[in-house]
Scaffold this motif. Structure first.
Motif, PDB file in Angstrom:
ATOM      1  N   VAL A 150       0.849  -1.193   0.000  1.00 38.32           N
ATOM      2  CA  VAL A 150       0.000   0.000   0.000  1.00 38.32           C
ATOM      3  C   VAL A 150       0.881   1.239   0.000  1.00 38.32           C
ATOM      4  O   VAL A 150       2.110   1.162   0.095  1.00 38.32           O
ATOM      5  CB  VAL A 150      -0.959  -0.009   1.207  1.00 38.32           C
ATOM      6  CG1 VAL A 150      -1.981  -1.117   1.054  1.00 38.32           C
ATOM      7  CG2 VAL A 150      -0.199  -0.168   2.519  1.00 38.32           C
ATOM      8  N   GLY A 151       0.260   2.404  -0.123  1.00 34.60           N
ATOM      9  CA  GLY A 151       1.001   3.644  -0.288  1.00 34.60           C
ATOM     10  C   GLY A 151       1.758   4.093   0.950  1.00 34.60           C
ATOM     11  O   GLY A 151       1.568   3.582   2.052  1.00 34.60           O
ATOM     12  N   ALA A 152       2.610   5.081   0.745  1.00 35.36           N
ATOM     13  CA  ALA A 152       3.495   5.555   1.806  1.00 35.36           C
ATOM     14  C   ALA A 152       2.730   6.108   2.997  1.00 35.36           C
ATOM     15  O   ALA A 152       3.209   6.035   4.137  1.00 35.36           O
ATOM     16  CB  ALA A 152       4.439   6.623   1.247  1.00 35.36           C
ATOM     17  N   ASN A 153       1.555   6.670   2.777  1.00 31.71           N
ATOM     18  CA  ASN A 153       0.782   7.276   3.864  1.00 31.71           C
ATOM     19  C   ASN A 153      -0.299   6.362   4.415  1.00 31.71           C
ATOM     20  O   ASN A 153      -1.059   6.761   5.297  1.00 31.71           O
ATOM     21  CB  ASN A 153       0.145   8.587   3.375  1.00 31.71           C
ATOM     22  CG  ASN A 153       1.190   9.627   3.030  1.00 31.71           C
ATOM     23  OD1 ASN A 153       2.182   9.785   3.733  1.00 31.71           O
ATOM     24  ND2 ASN A 153       0.976  10.330   1.926  1.00 31.71           N
ATOM     25  N   ASP A 154      -0.386   5.153   3.897  1.00 30.46           N
ATOM     26  CA  ASP A 154      -1.396   4.209   4.359  1.00 30.46           C
ATOM     27  C   ASP A 154      -1.026   3.661   5.728  1.00 30.46           C
ATOM     28  O   ASP A 154       0.151   3.529   6.075  1.00 30.46           O
ATOM     29  CB  ASP A 154      -1.511   3.066   3.354  1.00 30.46           C
ATOM     30  CG  ASP A 154      -2.721   2.173   3.611  1.00 30.46           C
ATOM     31  OD1 ASP A 154      -2.613   1.292   4.490  1.00 30.46           O
ATOM     32  OD2 ASP A 154      -3.736   2.350   2.938  1.00 30.46           O
ATOM     33  N   ASP A 155      -2.049   3.318   6.524  1.00 28.35           N
ATOM     34  CA  ASP A 155      -1.802   2.765   7.861  1.00 28.35           C
ATOM     35  C   ASP A 155      -0.951   1.502   7.805  1.00 28.35           C
ATOM     36  O   ASP A 155      -0.169   1.233   8.716  1.00 28.35           O
ATOM     37  CB  ASP A 155      -3.129   2.452   8.562  1.00 28.35           C
ATOM     38  CG  ASP A 155      -3.754   3.682   9.201  1.00 28.35           C
ATOM     39  OD1 ASP A 155      -3.093   4.730   9.225  1.00 28.35           O
ATOM     40  OD2 ASP A 155      -4.901   3.587   9.670  1.00 28.35           O
ATOM     41  N   GLY A 156      -1.112   0.706   6.735  1.00 32.27           N
ATOM     42  CA  GLY A 156      -0.329  -0.523   6.623  1.00 32.27           C
ATOM     43  C   GLY A 156       1.159  -0.247   6.533  1.00 32.27           C
ATOM     44  O   GLY A 156       1.974  -0.936   7.158  1.00 32.27           O
TER      45      GLY A 156
END
Length: 343
Positions: free
Chosen positions: A35-41
């Motif tokens: 997932v993206g850099a700012n995603d919680d994951g």
């Protein structure tokens, strides 16, 4: 893409992924995030890497890199690992349908009538996933839990009030998961997978669809409250999917036993924390409250319990039908899990 080009792309990305620690670590890994850099994951992986570095006093340095930054798709995770282009990866089984359908043969969202039933299947699904990952040459280091601040419910977000299944039968419902689509259709609901999520706002505004299923925090973050008016709880999210941090077996073999223990201990620690956050579901509660006030929506009660049971059982049946399509090995896997599902 060839192995050589994959390796070159990863090496280039790692070279620009951050400063080199002042003191060289004993172990340096790049860990792919789907997932993206700012995603919680991704943030969760960064927290894991920080705790491991602290606990090992800098002996382990893990750099988290979203695979999309390398022009790969989340679905490429298993191939990247098999080709040894990246030593470590955070894997969401639900994203692996293309290369490993067995990883998608776990209880779907909505299949559990009671949220606490997640805990009845979580350990079993995790154990079953390990055998699948092993066939890909991946050592499962740890599972990564129920998310940092998870949603626990899927809502129908709609223009008109939805209080019963009969109400749902009168509208065009967008639902993104194939098993969920099959379940809705078996109940007589006109469900469709289109439009793509990126076009959903416009589709709701123009009446291409009348409603969709989504979690509260996503309803808020995607501004769908601007083109809808009501939210009705219809499904429990299945948080027991075996999301894992995996390391290629050849890399794992190089790790000293004391470091292996720390890598697993930190994962176990964060998993327990995630369950505590899941029980509180603070973000979801705040999102619903915000949607019902600032978002000018009306939060309706859940559908009647007998109808929620119908939906959950329709999802389990659609899931079992999908398991049969995948062959005897998957049927056995699903049967073991289904024995613990009591709706």
């Amino acid at each position: 893409m060839s192995l050589r080009l994959i390796a070159a792309a990863v090496a280039l990305a790692v070279g620009f992924s951050g400063p080199v620690p002042a003191a060289a670590a004993d172990i340096n890994w790049t860990m792919g995030s789907l997932v993206g850099a700012n995603d919680d994951g991704t943030k969760m992986l960064e927290e894991y890497a920080k705790r491991v570095a602290d606990r090992t006093k800098g002996r382990v340095n893990i750099r988290v890199v979203p695979v999309t930054n390398l022009n790969f798709l989340p679905a490429d995770a298993l191939r990247l690992m098999k080709q040894r282009a990246m030593p470590a990866m955070h894997i969401y089984p639900t994203m692996m349908a293309r290369d490993e359908p067995r990883l998608t043969a776990f209880v779907p969202h909505g299949g559990l009538l009671r949220q606490e039933d997640n805990l009845k299947i979580a350990d079993l699904q995790y154990d079953l996933s390990k055998g699948i990952y092993k066939e890909w040459g991946i050592e499962v280091v740890t599972r990564t839990g129920f998310a940092l601040d998870p949603d626990t419910l899927l809502f129908v977000v709609s223009k008109n009030p939805m209080r019963t299944i009969d109400d749902l039968k009168k509208i065009k419902l967008r639902h993104g998961e194939p098993i969920g689509l099959a379940a809705w259709k078996s109940l007589g609901v006109s469900a469709q997978s289109s439009p793509p999520f990126s076009e959903l706002y416009l589709a709701l505004r123009t009446g291409v669809v009348d409603a969709t299923t989504l979690s509260a925090q996503y309803i808020r973050s995607t501004s769908l409250f601007e083109v809808t008016k009501y939210l009705t709880p219809v499904m429990n999210i299945t948080n027991a999917a075996p999301n894992i941090i995996g390391i290629h077996e050849s890399e794992w073999a190089k790790v000293p036993e004391d470091i292996k223990k720390i890598l697993r201990d930190v994962g176990d620690e964060m998993y327990v924390e995630s369950i505590a956050a899941w029980r509180l579901h603070k973000g979801e509660t705040e999102a619903v409250k915000w949607l019902a006030s600032e978002g000018k929506m009306q939060a309706l009660p859940a559908l009647p319990e007998d109808e929620l049971r119908q939906i959950a059982n329709a999802l389990i049946q659609a899931w079992l039908n999908r398991c049969k399509e995948l062959g005897n090995q998957v049927i056995e896997q699903c049967s073991q899990i289904a024995a613990h599902v009591k709706n």
